[in-house]
Design a protein around this motif. Sequence first.
Motif, PDB file in Angstrom:
ATOM      1  N   TRP A   1       0.853  -1.193   0.000  1.00 28.68           N
ATOM      2  CA  TRP A   1       0.000   0.000   0.000  1.00 28.68           C
ATOM      3  C   TRP A   1       0.888   1.242   0.000  1.00 28.68           C
ATOM      4  O   TRP A   1       1.537   1.542   0.980  1.00 28.68           O
ATOM      5  CB  TRP A   1      -0.887  -0.044   1.250  1.00 28.68           C
ATOM      6  CG  TRP A   1      -1.957   0.985   1.334  1.00 28.68           C
ATOM      7  CD1 TRP A   1      -3.200   0.944   0.788  1.00 28.68           C
ATOM      8  CD2 TRP A   1      -1.871   2.222   2.051  1.00 28.68           C
ATOM      9  NE1 TRP A   1      -3.895   2.075   1.101  1.00 28.68           N
ATOM     10  CE2 TRP A   1      -3.107   2.879   1.879  1.00 28.68           C
ATOM     11  CE3 TRP A   1      -0.886   2.845   2.802  1.00 28.68           C
ATOM     12  CZ2 TRP A   1      -3.381   4.114   2.441  1.00 28.68           C
ATOM     13  CZ3 TRP A   1      -1.149   4.076   3.365  1.00 28.68           C
ATOM     14  CH2 TRP A   1      -2.389   4.698   3.176  1.00 28.68           C
TER      15      TRP A   1
ATOM     16  N   LYS B   1      -8.970  -2.489   2.451  1.00 30.00           N
ATOM     17  CA  LYS B   1      -9.349  -2.138   3.825  1.00 30.00           C
ATOM     18  C   LYS B   1      -8.315  -1.296   4.570  1.00 30.00           C
ATOM     19  O   LYS B   1      -8.559  -0.844   5.692  1.00 30.00           O
ATOM     20  CB  LYS B   1      -9.599  -3.421   4.629  1.00 30.00           C
ATOM     21  CG  LYS B   1     -11.061  -3.878   4.541  1.00 30.00           C
ATOM     22  CD  LYS B   1     -11.300  -5.237   5.158  1.00 30.00           C
ATOM     23  CE  LYS B   1     -10.666  -5.455   6.505  1.00 30.00           C
ATOM     24  NZ  LYS B   1     -10.838  -6.833   6.972  1.00 30.00           N
ATOM     25  N   VAL B   2      -7.144  -1.087   3.983  1.00 28.07           N
ATOM     26  CA  VAL B   2      -6.114  -0.292   4.675  1.00 28.07           C
ATOM     27  C   VAL B   2      -6.634   1.136   4.862  1.00 28.07           C
ATOM     28  O   VAL B   2      -7.145   1.740   3.923  1.00 28.07           O
ATOM     29  CB  VAL B   2      -4.802  -0.258   3.858  1.00 28.07           C
ATOM     30  CG1 VAL B   2      -3.775   0.638   4.541  1.00 28.07           C
ATOM     31  CG2 VAL B   2      -4.242  -1.668   3.686  1.00 28.07           C
ATOM     32  N   ASP B   3      -6.531   1.657   6.083  1.00 20.43           N
ATOM     33  CA  ASP B   3      -7.019   3.022   6.305  1.00 20.43           C
ATOM     34  C   ASP B   3      -6.096   3.804   7.236  1.00 20.43           C
ATOM     35  O   ASP B   3      -5.031   3.325   7.622  1.00 20.43           O
ATOM     36  CB  ASP B   3      -8.460   3.011   6.814  1.00 20.43           C
ATOM     37  CG  ASP B   3      -8.571   2.436   8.215  1.00 20.43           C
ATOM     38  OD1 ASP B   3      -7.530   2.312   8.891  1.00 20.43           O
ATOM     39  OD2 ASP B   3      -9.686   2.121   8.641  1.00 20.43           O
ATOM     40  N   ARG B   4      -6.511   4.997   7.627  1.00 18.32           N
ATOM     41  CA  ARG B   4      -5.649   5.880   8.418  1.00 18.32           C
ATOM     42  C   ARG B   4      -5.331   5.298   9.791  1.00 18.32           C
ATOM     43  O   ARG B   4      -4.276   5.576  10.353  1.00 18.32           O
ATOM     44  CB  ARG B   4      -6.326   7.238   8.592  1.00 18.32           C
ATOM     45  CG  ARG B   4      -6.349   8.023   7.324  1.00 18.32           C
ATOM     46  CD  ARG B   4      -6.939   9.372   7.554  1.00 18.32           C
ATOM     47  NE  ARG B   4      -7.157  10.058   6.287  1.00 18.32           N
ATOM     48  CZ  ARG B   4      -7.593  11.284   6.188  1.00 18.32           C
ATOM     49  NH1 ARG B   4      -7.865  11.971   7.264  1.00 18.32           N
ATOM     50  NH2 ARG B   4      -7.754  11.847   5.011  1.00 18.32           N
TER      51      ARG B   4
ATOM     52  N   ASP C   1      -4.745   2.245  10.466  1.00 17.80           N
ATOM     53  CA  ASP C   1      -3.593   1.361  10.269  1.00 17.80           C
ATOM     54  C   ASP C   1      -2.306   2.187  10.248  1.00 17.80           C
ATOM     55  O   ASP C   1      -1.303   1.816  10.844  1.00 17.80           O
ATOM     56  CB  ASP C   1      -3.722   0.591   8.946  1.00 17.80           C
ATOM     57  CG  ASP C   1      -4.836  -0.429   8.994  1.00 17.80           C
ATOM     58  OD1 ASP C   1      -4.882  -1.212   9.957  1.00 17.80           O
ATOM     59  OD2 ASP C   1      -5.671  -0.423   8.072  1.00 17.80           O
TER      60      ASP C   1
END
Length: 190
Positions: free
Chosen positions: A77, A97-100, A102
């Motif tokens: 990512w 699904k990677v978000d802030r 993380d």
Amino acid sequence: MSLFDTLVLDPTFTCSVCGKTHTTLQTHSLGDSFATYRKGSFIRCCPVHYGILREALYCRHEGTDEAPKQEVWLVLWHGIYAGHAPDEESAKAALAKVDRLDLIRWLEAAQSDAQSWQSRYRRLFRDLDDWKDVRDNPPVPPIEGQRAPWNFRQLPDEVWQDADPLSRIIERNALSAEEEKASVRDSWGW
Ligand SMILES: [Zn+2]
């Protein structure tokens, strides 16, 4: 032997044939800089900016010379190693699904790790500096009736008085079992 990189598998990968648990994976796909990456690590030479990557894990089964290949899908990512998945579809889902949150977790882990290594370095340096000071300026025995000079050293007497003070310094600055595990020197993916 050519260079490779090591990925820490979190969660660990379990071989579908023999059940062996793998904590790391060696790869030639991420720049071969002999680095160790864990989830949240920025990969300096990463050829994939955003996407998923099929990688192979070879499990040498107990009692045999066979090491069949198994698929592991890497999630990347924006140049960050964001974990792994057992198949293409779940890798795509993990990427989406990677978000802030993380990012914040990874940032916190990276800063804690850096602070921990800095403090370990300072402790070790101070011990060695104290030992050098004792070696170059051996303490004078206190004169009877007078107060002993103030000791600014952190190094305990029993360390510099030991026959092998450097070994004692290495012992007292050694990684704990937990730190050893976190530093990923134990397994190379087989
Ligand atoms: Zn296996």
